[in-house]
Motif scaffolding. Structure first.
Motif, short mmCIF file in Angstrom:
data_model
loop_
_atom_site.label_atom_id
_atom_site.label_comp_id
_atom_site.label_asym_id
_atom_site.label_seq_id
_atom_site.Cartn_x
_atom_site.Cartn_y
_atom_site.Cartn_z
N ILE A 222 45.08 54.32 -1.25
CA ILE A 222 43.82 54.71 -1.89
C ILE A 222 43.80 54.26 -3.35
O ILE A 222 42.76 53.84 -3.87
N TRP A 223 44.94 54.31 -4.01
CA TRP A 223 45.01 53.87 -5.41
C TRP A 223 44.73 52.36 -5.51
O TRP A 223 43.97 51.91 -6.38
N ALA A 224 45.33 51.59 -4.61
CA ALA A 224 45.11 50.14 -4.62
C ALA A 224 43.64 49.82 -4.34
O ALA A 224 43.04 48.96 -5.00
N ALA A 225 43.05 50.52 -3.37
CA ALA A 225 41.65 50.26 -3.02
C ALA A 225 40.70 50.65 -4.14
O ALA A 225 39.73 49.95 -4.42
N VAL A 226 40.95 51.78 -4.78
CA VAL A 226 40.09 52.23 -5.88
C VAL A 226 40.12 51.23 -7.03
O VAL A 226 39.09 50.93 -7.65
N ASN A 227 41.29 50.71 -7.33
CA ASN A 227 41.40 49.70 -8.38
C ASN A 227 40.59 48.45 -8.05
O ASN A 227 39.98 47.84 -8.93
N GLU A 228 40.58 48.07 -6.79
CA GLU A 228 39.79 46.92 -6.37
C GLU A 228 38.30 47.23 -6.39
O GLU A 228 37.47 46.37 -6.66
N ALA A 229 37.95 48.49 -6.10
CA ALA A 229 36.54 48.86 -5.98
C ALA A 229 35.78 48.74 -7.29
O ALA A 229 34.55 48.60 -7.30
N ILE A 230 36.51 48.79 -8.41
CA ILE A 230 35.87 48.74 -9.73
C ILE A 230 35.00 47.50 -9.90
O ILE A 230 33.90 47.56 -10.44
N GLU A 231 35.50 46.36 -9.40
CA GLU A 231 34.78 45.11 -9.59
C GLU A 231 34.33 44.46 -8.28
O GLU A 231 33.72 43.39 -8.31
N ALA A 232 34.64 45.09 -7.16
CA ALA A 232 34.32 44.48 -5.87
C ALA A 232 32.83 44.55 -5.54
O ALA A 232 32.15 45.53 -5.88
N LYS A 233 32.32 43.52 -4.90
CA LYS A 233 30.92 43.52 -4.47
C LYS A 233 30.75 44.33 -3.18
O LYS A 233 29.68 44.88 -2.94
N ARG A 234 31.79 44.37 -2.37
CA ARG A 234 31.77 45.17 -1.14
C ARG A 234 32.86 46.21 -1.21
O ARG A 234 33.90 45.98 -1.82
N HIS A 235 32.64 47.34 -0.58
CA HIS A 235 33.62 48.40 -0.60
C HIS A 235 34.95 47.91 -0.01
O HIS A 235 34.96 47.32 1.08
N PRO A 236 36.04 48.15 -0.68
CA PRO A 236 37.34 47.82 -0.11
C PRO A 236 37.58 48.65 1.15
O PRO A 236 36.93 49.69 1.36
N ALA A 237 38.53 48.20 1.96
CA ALA A 237 38.82 48.90 3.21
C ALA A 237 40.30 49.25 3.30
O ALA A 237 41.17 48.46 2.91
N ILE A 238 40.56 50.44 3.81
CA ILE A 238 41.92 50.89 4.08
C ILE A 238 42.08 51.05 5.59
O ILE A 238 41.18 51.55 6.26
N VAL A 239 43.23 50.63 6.09
CA VAL A 239 43.55 50.86 7.50
C VAL A 239 44.85 51.65 7.55
O VAL A 239 45.89 51.18 7.08
N ILE A 240 44.79 52.86 8.10
CA ILE A 240 45.98 53.67 8.33
C ILE A 240 46.51 53.31 9.71
O ILE A 240 45.80 53.48 10.71
N THR A 241 47.72 52.80 9.78
CA THR A 241 48.27 52.33 11.04
C THR A 241 49.30 53.30 11.60
O THR A 241 50.11 53.86 10.86
N THR A 242 49.26 53.48 12.90
CA THR A 242 50.29 54.22 13.60
C THR A 242 50.77 53.37 14.77
O THR A 242 50.09 52.43 15.19
N ARG A 243 51.94 53.71 15.26
CA ARG A 243 52.48 52.98 16.41
C ARG A 243 52.90 54.00 17.45
O ARG A 243 52.84 55.21 17.22
N ASP A 244 53.34 53.53 18.61
CA ASP A 244 53.77 54.42 19.68
C ASP A 244 54.84 55.36 19.15
O ASP A 244 55.81 54.93 18.51
N GLY A 245 54.64 56.67 19.39
CA GLY A 245 55.58 57.66 18.90
C GLY A 245 55.19 58.24 17.54
O GLY A 245 55.92 59.06 16.99
N GLU A 246 54.04 57.83 17.02
CA GLU A 246 53.61 58.26 15.69
C GLU A 246 52.13 58.64 15.74
O GLU A 246 51.32 57.92 16.32
N THR A 247 51.78 59.77 15.14
CA THR A 247 50.39 60.22 15.13
C THR A 247 50.01 60.76 13.75
O THR A 247 50.87 61.00 12.92
N VAL A 248 48.71 60.92 13.54
CA VAL A 248 48.17 61.56 12.34
C VAL A 248 47.48 62.83 12.81
O VAL A 248 46.64 62.77 13.72
N SER A 249 47.81 63.96 12.22
CA SER A 249 47.21 65.22 12.64
C SER A 249 45.71 65.20 12.37
O SER A 249 45.22 64.46 11.51
#
Length: 208
Positions: A143-170
């Protein structure tokens, strides 16, 4: 950088052996204590430490294992960097990330891949967009990296939270991440990935 000078062919064999073992151990799911124990085992392993110790002291061998193969292991699994061919299994690469974040027709701009956090510039041939990604525990950095980019970006930056088999996000964590991203003007995607056999894999046996 370690001072050990290894012949190219020998270095290649060691990288193949260490990455094979790391794959068998499911390295990314080991605790810090388990990883520390494995570094000791590698030093004691005739196929790893036994080879390295014939070219330098133990302290240099330990540093070499940490700073050469294992420093690049996660990136290699992402399909990024010079060590990709040693990873037994890996994810499909930045293309999968970009399409999850931006949709079909978008791809990583050549030469735009970077790390800390993993990121790239995505393009559809006309527009461009900053995309960064990582596992759930890296959300704060993302989120910190994306916010820094958002200051001057023409389009909203994007974050992708990745999980793999055996891993979840509550459910609670996912909802919180979405709220934070919306507040910061950043788009957020959760992507569950499955590893595939590495199409660039060079093999791992010392007898090859």
């Amino acid at each position: 950088m370690p001072s050990m000078q290894l012949p190219t062919a020998l270095r290649d064999i060691l990288l193949r052996e260490i990455y094979q073992q790391a794959n068998d151990l499911d390295w990314e799911f080991l605790s810090n204590g388990e990883k520390t124990a494995q570094y000791r085992k590698w030093i004691e392993d005739p196929k790893v430490g036994g080879v390295l110790l014939s070219h330098g002291p133990e302290k240099d061998a330990r540093v070499w294992i940490k700073d050469v193969p294992m420093k690049e292991y996660a990136r290699a699994q992402e399909g990024i960097g010079h060590y990709v061919r040693y990873a037994v299994n890996r994810f499909r690469g930045p293309e999968e990330i970009v399409q999850a974040a931006c949709g079909e027709g978008w791809s990583p701009l050549p030469g735009s891949l970077g790390e800390k956090p993993n990121h790239c510039i995505a393009t559809d041939g006309e527009e461009s967009r900053y995309v960064c990604w990582g596992r759930p525990g890296t959300f704060r950095d993302l989120i910190w990296a994306a916010v820094n980019e958002a200051i001057e970006a023409k389009r909203h930056p994007a974050i992708v939270i990745t999980t793999r088999d055996g891993e979840t996000v509550s459910t609670a964590d996912r909802a919180r991440q979405i709220k934070v991203a919306e507040h910061c003007g950043v788009s957020l995607t959760h992507l569950h990935r499955t590893m595939i056999p590495n199409p660039d894999y060079v093999g791992a046996s010392l007898e090859d």
